[in-house]
Design a protein around this motif. Sequence first.
Motif, mmCIF file in Angstrom:
data_model
loop_
_atom_site.group_PDB
_atom_site.id
_atom_site.type_symbol
_atom_site.label_atom_id
_atom_site.label_comp_id
_atom_site.label_asym_id
_atom_site.label_seq_id
_atom_site.Cartn_x
_atom_site.Cartn_y
_atom_site.Cartn_z
ATOM 1 N N TYR A 124 0.822 -1.207 0.000
ATOM 2 C CA TYR A 124 0.000 0.000 0.000
ATOM 3 C C TYR A 124 0.856 1.258 0.000
ATOM 4 O O TYR A 124 2.009 1.244 0.391
ATOM 5 C CB TYR A 124 -0.885 0.048 1.256
ATOM 6 N N SER A 125 0.220 2.338 -0.426
ATOM 7 C CA SER A 125 0.825 3.644 -0.198
ATOM 8 C C SER A 125 -0.164 4.427 0.654
ATOM 9 O O SER A 125 -1.385 4.259 0.519
ATOM 10 C CB SER A 125 1.073 4.366 -1.523
ATOM 11 N N ALA A 126 0.359 5.230 1.556
ATOM 12 C CA ALA A 126 -0.509 6.015 2.433
ATOM 13 C C ALA A 126 0.034 7.430 2.506
ATOM 14 O O ALA A 126 1.221 7.616 2.761
ATOM 15 C CB ALA A 126 -0.541 5.395 3.829
ATOM 16 N N ALA A 127 -0.799 8.401 2.245
ATOM 17 C CA ALA A 127 -0.362 9.796 2.310
ATOM 18 C C ALA A 127 -1.347 10.576 3.160
ATOM 19 O O ALA A 127 -2.557 10.536 2.908
ATOM 20 C CB ALA A 127 -0.287 10.382 0.897
ATOM 21 N N ILE A 128 -0.829 11.283 4.138
ATOM 22 C CA ILE A 128 -1.694 12.119 4.971
ATOM 23 C C ILE A 128 -2.035 13.366 4.170
ATOM 24 O O ILE A 128 -1.150 14.010 3.587
ATOM 25 C CB ILE A 128 -0.977 12.513 6.284
ATOM 26 N N LEU A 129 -3.306 13.677 4.118
ATOM 27 C CA LEU A 129 -3.732 14.822 3.314
ATOM 28 C C LEU A 129 -3.594 16.124 4.079
ATOM 29 O O LEU A 129 -3.761 16.157 5.305
ATOM 30 C CB LEU A 129 -5.200 14.651 2.887
ATOM 31 N N ASN A 130 -3.333 17.161 3.331
ATOM 32 C CA ASN A 130 -3.267 18.469 3.985
ATOM 33 C C ASN A 130 -4.678 18.959 4.300
ATOM 34 O O ASN A 130 -5.669 18.352 3.900
ATOM 35 C CB ASN A 130 -2.501 19.488 3.124
ATOM 36 N N PHE A 131 -4.733 20.019 4.998
ATOM 37 C CA PHE A 131 -5.998 20.521 5.527
ATOM 38 C C PHE A 131 -7.068 20.671 4.442
ATOM 39 O O PHE A 131 -8.216 20.277 4.609
ATOM 40 C CB PHE A 131 -5.758 21.857 6.232
ATOM 41 N N TYR A 132 -6.696 21.251 3.312
ATOM 42 C CA TYR A 132 -7.702 21.544 2.282
ATOM 43 C C TYR A 132 -8.220 20.278 1.628
ATOM 44 O O TYR A 132 -9.400 20.094 1.415
ATOM 45 C CB TYR A 132 -7.117 22.502 1.244
ATOM 46 N N ASP A 133 -7.281 19.364 1.295
ATOM 47 C CA ASP A 133 -7.695 18.105 0.683
ATOM 48 C C ASP A 133 -8.509 17.262 1.652
ATOM 49 O O ASP A 133 -9.370 16.490 1.246
ATOM 50 C CB ASP A 133 -6.469 17.300 0.229
ATOM 51 N N ALA A 134 -8.201 17.423 2.940
ATOM 52 C CA ALA A 134 -8.875 16.599 3.944
ATOM 53 C C ALA A 134 -10.308 17.059 4.174
ATOM 54 O O ALA A 134 -11.139 16.304 4.641
ATOM 55 C CB ALA A 134 -8.104 16.643 5.255
ATOM 56 N N ARG A 135 -10.585 18.295 3.828
ATOM 57 C CA ARG A 135 -11.898 18.881 4.133
ATOM 58 C C ARG A 135 -13.040 18.037 3.597
ATOM 59 O O ARG A 135 -14.037 17.821 4.268
ATOM 60 C CB ARG A 135 -11.986 20.286 3.544
ATOM 61 N N ALA A 136 -12.891 17.548 2.353
ATOM 62 C CA ALA A 136 -13.981 16.780 1.730
ATOM 63 C C ALA A 136 -14.377 15.604 2.602
ATOM 64 O O ALA A 136 -15.549 15.279 2.745
ATOM 65 C CB ALA A 136 -13.557 16.298 0.352
ATOM 66 N N VAL A 137 -13.383 14.962 3.190
ATOM 67 C CA VAL A 137 -13.673 13.800 4.033
ATOM 68 C C VAL A 137 -14.246 14.228 5.365
ATOM 69 O O VAL A 137 -15.244 13.706 5.848
ATOM 70 C CB VAL A 137 -12.384 12.965 4.258
ATOM 71 N N LEU A 138 -13.620 15.234 5.978
ATOM 72 C CA LEU A 138 -14.040 15.641 7.316
ATOM 73 C C LEU A 138 -15.425 16.280 7.301
ATOM 74 O O LEU A 138 -16.156 16.230 8.274
ATOM 75 C CB LEU A 138 -13.019 16.605 7.917
ATOM 76 N N ASP A 139 -15.783 16.892 6.175
ATOM 77 C CA ASP A 139 -17.075 17.557 6.121
ATOM 78 C C ASP A 139 -18.231 16.621 5.821
ATOM 79 O O ASP A 139 -19.384 17.001 5.910
ATOM 80 C CB ASP A 139 -17.051 18.661 5.054
ATOM 81 N N THR A 140 -17.929 15.395 5.404
ATOM 82 C CA THR A 140 -19.022 14.461 5.095
ATOM 83 C C THR A 140 -19.755 14.105 6.365
ATOM 84 O O THR A 140 -19.150 13.597 7.301
ATOM 85 C CB THR A 140 -18.471 13.168 4.476
#
Lengths: 237, 589
Positions: free
Chosen positions: B176-192
């Motif tokens: 696998y590859s795993a990358a922690i997203l930055n704040f802006y990219d993460a928003r889509a997930v956190l806002d769901t």
Amino acid sequence: MSRSNLRGFHDASFVGRLSGVLQSGGKLLVQEAVSATQQDTLQQQVLLGGLTDIRACPDFASLPPGSMGQLLTVEATRPSWESGARSAISLKPKAKVPNGTANGVHSAQSPTQAHSNGTATDKHKIWSLPVSADDELMDEDELLTEEDRQRPEVPSGAACPPTKKACANCSCGRAEAEAAGVKADLTPDMLDNPQSACGSCGLGDAFRCSTCPYRGLPKFKTGEKIALSSDFLTADA
Amino acid sequence: MGTDLLILFGSQTGNAQDVAESVGRSAQLRQLTSTVVAMDAFDIARLHEQVAVIFIASTTGQGETPDNMKQFWRFLLRKSLPTDALNGMQHAVFGLGDSGYQQYNTVAKKLDRRLAALGSAALLERGLGDDQHFSGYDSALFPWLEQLWAALQDLWPHKDQSVLPGSEGQLPTCKYSAAILNFYDARAVLDTPRETHEQEVFAWTAFTRLEAIASGLAAPPKQFSGCGPGRPFMASVIANRRITSPDHFQDTRHIELDLASSGIVYEPGDLLNILPRQNPEAVQRFLRRTGLDAQSVVRLAAAGAESADRVRQSVQVTVGSLVAGALDIHGACPKRFFFEILAHFATEPHETERLLYFASSEGRDDLSQYNTREGRTVLEALEDFPSAQVPLQWLLSIVPRIKPRQFSIASSLRAHPHQAHITAAIVDYKTPHKRRKQGLCTGVAPFRAFLEERAALQAAGNVEIAPCHLYFGCRGANQDFYYKEQWQEYVSTGVLAADGGLVAAFSRQDGRKVYVTHRIREHAQQLFSLLTHKGASVYISGSATRMPQDVIAALEDVVAQQGQIPQQEAKVFLKALQSSRRCVIEAWS
């Protein structure tokens, strides 16, 4: 004609929809950007989409600069029979050729065959025929010999590693042997003031011998009372 | 194919897959390239082109082939395949099985025989791994592998297959590859908007799909609506009642689940998969130990995926929901590979040394002692080796994924539309070293489903139902005689026969020990008549270690005695009943 620069664009269900607008016997040309290893995949998807007479066109057109891979063109035909059509196949090989392609049921070339360099013999076509309901299967239980049906005996005490302690419900005699010798039991003193001659007991179960009296207990520092966690049962229920 | 070795596996619980992957890694150390893939994911039309194929196949308890090789196996069984169909191919088979079962490693044995019958040459004798051995299948695997490498050296004498110096110490490629997203990219997930439990289930679903892709299993079906395997449904609990008496040591629950809008349908005898939830405390401990931030959002993908695939198949979830929902951190035991990888990341010499020892052939018994024999969990192992800091993509690779728990469904849809009932006993037990563990197991559930179905059919009026006979073994009439009133009602309505339709055996009542086998012998005449004249079928559900075998033995005695035939003939009769599916055993342990 359907063309895409996106790999994987033409999957089976999409091809199926495309083939739906074709007339019987109509041809579809599919072009997709593929890598060298993915040529089979595209042809497979076209096959699964319900088309036959699949041919990969050997001339690769060039893609716009910056694209990866090559543009592969696959030509295929919508079959002249409708789904649900039936025809009998005889599976008895005629000379060396399996009779799967006779009687009007046309088996599409498999992607491998389309790509083989001509060394696949006729006998190997049997691997590409789709499995139909008429295909008889052998009884798999016939494959087992008498020897195969044997089960090994339950491993005797000798098979256990020498450092293994006797089980609680020991049936192999090890328990009696151990009872005769001196066993290191855990005492309350040992809980209050744990010591370790080898130095490994305090590191935790990962480093303890199988006969270590501290097995099951948490890690400890020499001389420091061992704190038992709340879910540790010290007495047999 | 392009690679030296093709390694095909048939795996039900993931063990055979693990073995296949480790063989692939060992091959790589020996400068051999390999492709590792599930049998059903491999295009069998290309099998005859292969030169060297290694098969790793497990056998489940009742001798069944694992799901991801069923199609492949069916294809191989075709009578139309000629005896030289696989000329030019060499094969090696390793089986995973358990000699505690009658059908010991039959899948691997049959596969080995069939391949030979089709003209493939065996590189070496098949290897048979046995769970009954102290270190499980490792016991047989290590020596078999040595023979395999020797055989391949003989097959290709001019090919250098030596282990390159220093290569054993190298970290393999991560799946696998795993990358922690930055704040802006993460928003889509956190806002769901999704509540925590749903997030965890979503993480599980997404990771399950990704794991299949990354592991070369048959590609999961494309967009599906509705629920089914790999697509869980959030069901409400309608009822959760204890059905053992308060003074009984065992806490058994009758649980009713609402399937309302899920579209899930089932038949008597079907199993319900239930995704468990992990202890939040354990999750917190794990996050502290690994230094992961629960709130961060990670994008996961299969390593090496081509770019269009990568975007389509990547998963974005919070780390917290991934750990809590998808990774089994305090339940399943890790595999040997876990310790192998941990060794790469441990920094204390004594930890590294111990981990390498556990991962080696010499250390396999001690590993078994520490790991599987004690039910060691990932969390415990990580805490025992505190210097190892494992990156997230490796944790995904070595921590077992949470598996659903299977329960026999105890209800019939005809009797309870849109519901599924289960009967579950909560069991507390101790490991050999007195560490407390909990488990769940079920018993009479499928028969309740079966009888409810028959009762409903009878009530509907248009089908004639032959009365059944239920033999129920438990401790006491007032302790754990589950669904007693329901069975009694069935006797009065004729779903269960009036005479001998409900036969209970109480093992701890009134100081007497009565077992189902005793009752069987008491009703010998009636049972004999049912089996031989009435064409009755027998269904046995019980603990795998003894009960089913004992029941079969008792039935053999009945047939021998009542039919006045030799014991051996009675045995043959019972075997014939089993092969014609008139005698079916559901065994669990």
